[in-house]
Write an enzyme that holds these catalytic residues in place. Structure first.
Site, short mmCIF file in Angstrom:
data_model
loop_
_atom_site.label_atom_id
_atom_site.label_comp_id
_atom_site.label_asym_id
_atom_site.label_seq_id
_atom_site.Cartn_x
_atom_site.Cartn_y
_atom_site.Cartn_z
N GLU A 175 0.87 -1.17 0.00
CA GLU A 175 0.00 0.00 0.00
C GLU A 175 0.91 1.22 0.00
OE1 GLU A 175 -2.67 2.78 -0.13
OE2 GLU A 175 -3.25 0.67 -0.28
N SER A 176 0.66 2.15 -0.91
CA SER A 176 1.55 3.30 -1.08
C SER A 176 1.56 4.20 0.15
CB SER A 176 1.10 4.14 -2.29
OG SER A 176 1.16 3.38 -3.47
N ALA A 177 2.65 4.96 0.28
CA ALA A 177 2.72 5.98 1.32
C ALA A 177 1.58 6.97 1.13
CB ALA A 177 4.07 6.69 1.28
N LYS A 202 -3.69 -2.53 -4.99
CA LYS A 202 -2.88 -2.34 -3.77
C LYS A 202 -3.76 -2.61 -2.55
CE LYS A 202 0.85 0.32 -5.65
NZ LYS A 202 1.90 1.30 -5.35
#
Length: 731
Positions: A175-177, A202
């Site tokens: 999972e992206s920042a 994600k």
């Protein structure tokens, strides 16, 4: 052991700050020591600069917190397993959870962290809002507060859910920042009611924010190629049942193919790195307001591009660089140049069996409009092209207004308000007067055959991106702002009114001449919009402009009428012979110019349009008023400088004007009369300047028509809209 117990008692868990609890909870969950430098680098991005604080908390000092916990013997220094001493390498400090006292207090620490976590999460949201300049009342701020990022991460994420950093999900995905997610959202700007496609699920947090922003009338399709990831995202959305109703999480082997069965989408996001640009997706992006965002892999990072699409081209904007996990796929290209080339090729292929728009204009659009358009299209000099584009719009306005005048004559109708415009066009009309004829004529004649068509064209909304882009330019040029919501498109009447105001402001009227580059851009936008109008208006497509030359021949014992006509369709008039059955009581058509449908003369357009011998040859000429009262009427073409010396037409026009006298009210308010006389003098150039408005701000309160100067602008705009639509009011 006694020292360890004293440390716990001395530092009391209840007295620990959220930051300290965060560190202890993170270490408690960690299976390996955590490096101090790594912790500081992560937490500095979580806790912004030193002057930023949590709500209700004191100033934060990450390194100081670590030192304090160490002095209280709640943290100890350790070494990473397998690390070998090496005098040549910089010494690395690790933190470890080992003390028996802390192990015994683990449940208490976890509970204390859980109680303080809302403040920590609120701190993260506040920090992100400040960093990205998001208003605390904005929809995106509401979405961040409503959707807990922890719900979209695995259980083991623990406190790291409230840190601005990526976190592993499953199957090698992360999972992206949070900052990357917010940058994506701000770039594509989801709006209520829009449809969004996310390629690469994600953790699902990006899709969730989009779903919140598009609202109940919007929709989000989220694609992923791995079943465990899809299942993880579905579990996350199960915590938000109402949100889940507008989100479909779908398993698809190649997400770069998009979802053509659900197209078009206003927003398409590739939520991961791709080595090539999948151009077929562009066919799924909405023509009018489409945005495509993707991360193009290059070397060790991925560059984020935002593509905005219109009907003929794609435009890209480079935003930032990230390190993203990749998306497998079959299609794509290496650069924007390839994207443009391939997209253009796909557009050509899709239109291969259809005539081009330019060819349609040359062969199908009414002659005066086709010729005026092509004259502008074929001109390369900037100033001249800008002038010719505006002339082409002037021809369009008249072409729509002429049927209103003819229908007034045929139906023998009159209207006090319309009579003022009729009298104005009898002499030296402005384009605003022609707009008034078009607006009020369609209101009065909407129940007639041709009047209903013109009324529908006048009201019709055009949502094509070329029209919307041109209208936004006109808004910006005439009002200094883009105010209107154009999701449903632009009504033709609104567009033409803004166009006339722009003409009056520009070098074609009496305002300041813009720079050459601005005129070039504006001319291009207006020409692209004009193409849409010419090919989309019913009056242009359903009716043929014809000229009957008066040579009628009766055949078959007087039951068959044969006559010669010129059809003015496209740029080259054609001669035809029409035949039709007639009855003895039927009135034979008079020579002149007509709107025709199904080879029948639906409505005469003479004397507003005449075909005859001009100064430079035979052509079709449009009425252009009189230079002054008592002067002769003028006919011109809009594709060259030719003019026509009127003959019988002047008598016909005078007769028409006599049927529509302006009826003065029995009692005239001298104050209103004085104001309108002054205003009409100001509007003679199609423009109301700041200086002229200042004069009115002094006069109107003195006349008693308004209470104060602040009411003058709205009062004046209302009167201007009534007597001369399209006037440019300088602000």
């Amino acid at each position: 052991m006694a020292g360890e117990q004293r440390g716990v008692e001395a530092r009391g868990i209840d007295a620990l700050t959220p930051y300290a609890l965060f560190l202890l909870e993170a270490l408690r969950r960690s299976e390996a020591p955590l490096e101090v430098d790594w912790l500081l680098s992560r937490l500095r991005s979580f806790f912004p600069p030193e002057d930023q604080t949590y709500v209700g908390e004191g100033e934060l000092n990450p390194l100081g917190e670590i030192v304090s916990l160490g002095l209280a013997e709640l943290l100890v220094e350790g070494e990473e397993e397998g690390e070998e001493d090496d005098d040549d390498e910089e010494h690395r400090l690790y933190l470890l959870w080992r003390t028996e006292a802390l192990e015994e207090a683990a449940d208490e620490i976890a509970a204390r962290w859980a109680s303080l976590r809302p403040a920590v999460r609120a701190g993260l949201v506040c920090a992100m809002l400040a960093i990205f300049g998001i208003d605390s009342e904005a929809p995106l701020a509401e979405a961040l507060r409503a959707l807990d990022r922890r719900d979209f991460l695995p259980e083991e994420a623990g406190p790291w859910a409230d840190v601005d950093m990526p976190f592993p999900i499953c199957e090698g995905m992360t999972e992206s920042a949070l900052h990357a997610v917010l940058m994506t959202i701000q770039a594509v700007e989801p709006k209520p009611g829009e449809h969004v496609l996310v390629c690469g699920a994600k953790g699902g947090y990006l899709a969730a924010l989009c779903a919140h922003l598009v609202g109940a009338k919007g929709r989000v399709v989220c694609l992923d190629w791995q079943e465990p990831v899809r299942a993880h995202v579905e579990r996350a959305f199960s915590r938000y049942p109402r949100l889940a109703e507008r989100v479909e999480v779908r398993l698809q082997g190649d997400v770069t193919l998009g979802a053509p069965e659900d197209a078009p989408f206003q927003i398409v996001i590739f939520n991961g790195s791709i080595p090539k640009i999948p151009y077929p997706i562009l066919q799924q992006v909405d023509d009018d307001a489409g945005r495509l965002l993707f991360f193009l892999h290059s070397g060790h990072s991925s560059t984020c591009y935002l593509v905005r699409k219109n009907r003929e081209i794609v435009e890209e904007e480079k935003l930032s660089e990230f390190c993203f996990t990749g998306i497998p796929g079959a299609y794509g290209f290496d650069c924007m140049v390839d994207l443009q080339r391939q997209y253009a090729e796909s557009q050509r292929n899709s239109r291969r069996d259809r005539p081009s728009a330019l060819r349609k204009i040359k062969t199908q659009v009414p002659y005066p409009l086709a010729k005026a358009y092509m004259a502008a299209f074929n001109t390369s000099e900037v100033m001249e092209r800008h002038t010719r584009v505006l002339k082409a719009y002037e021809a369009l306005i008249k072409y729509l207004a002429f049927p209103c005048l003819s229908a007034l004559e045929r139906e023998r109708r009159t209207d006090p308000r319309l009579a003022e415009y009729v009298q104005a066009i009898g002499y030296k009309p402005s384009l605003g007067h022609w707009l008034g004829i078009l607006r009020d004529g369609t209101r009065l004649l909407g129940d007639t055959e041709v009047g209903a068509v013109v009324a529908e064209d006048h009201r019709r909304r055009f949502a094509q991106s070329s029209v919307v882009n041109a209208y936004r330019m006109l808004e910006l040029q005439t009002t200094g702002a883009q105010k209107e919501n154009l999701r449903r498109g632009v009504p033709l009447g609104n567009f033409l009114q803004k166009l006339v105001a722009y003409r009056n402001k520009s070098g074609e009227g009496h305002g300041a001449v813009a720079s050459s580059s601005t005129l070039q851009k504006n001319a291009r936008l207006l020409l692209e919009a004009l193409q849409v109008f010419l090919l989309g208006l019913r009056l242009c497509s359903e009716y043929v402009l014809v000229h009957l030359d008066g040579k009628l021949e009766m055949k078959s014992q007087g039951r068959l009428l044969s006559f010669n006509v010129r059809t003015f369709r496209g740029c080259e008039p054609e001669r035809e012979t029409w035949e039709r059955d007639v009855t003895s009581s039927e009135q034979l058509p008079r020579p002149g110019v007509y709107l025709s449908r199904d080879r029948c003369e639906s409505l005469p357009l003479s004397p507003w349009l005449v075909f005859g011998e001009g100064n430079n040859g035979t052509d079709l000429y449009l009425y252009n008023g009189r230079p002054s009262k008592g002067g002769d009427v003028v006919y011109i073409t809009y594709h060259n400088t030719d003019s026509y010396p009127p003959k019988w037409e002047r008598d016909r026009i005078d007769e028409f004007l006599s049927l529509h006298p302006v009826v003065q009210p029995a009692e005239v308010d001298p104050r209103e009369f004085a104001f309108r006389t002054l205003l009409e003098a100001f509007l003679s150039d199609g423009k109301l300047s700041k200086e002229e408005m200042a004069v009115l701000e002094q006069k109107l309160p003195a006349l008693g028509l308004v209470k104060g100067p602040e009411e003058v602008p709205d009062y004046v705009r209302g009167v201007v809209e009534e007597i001369n639509p399209g006037v440019y009011i300088e602000t």
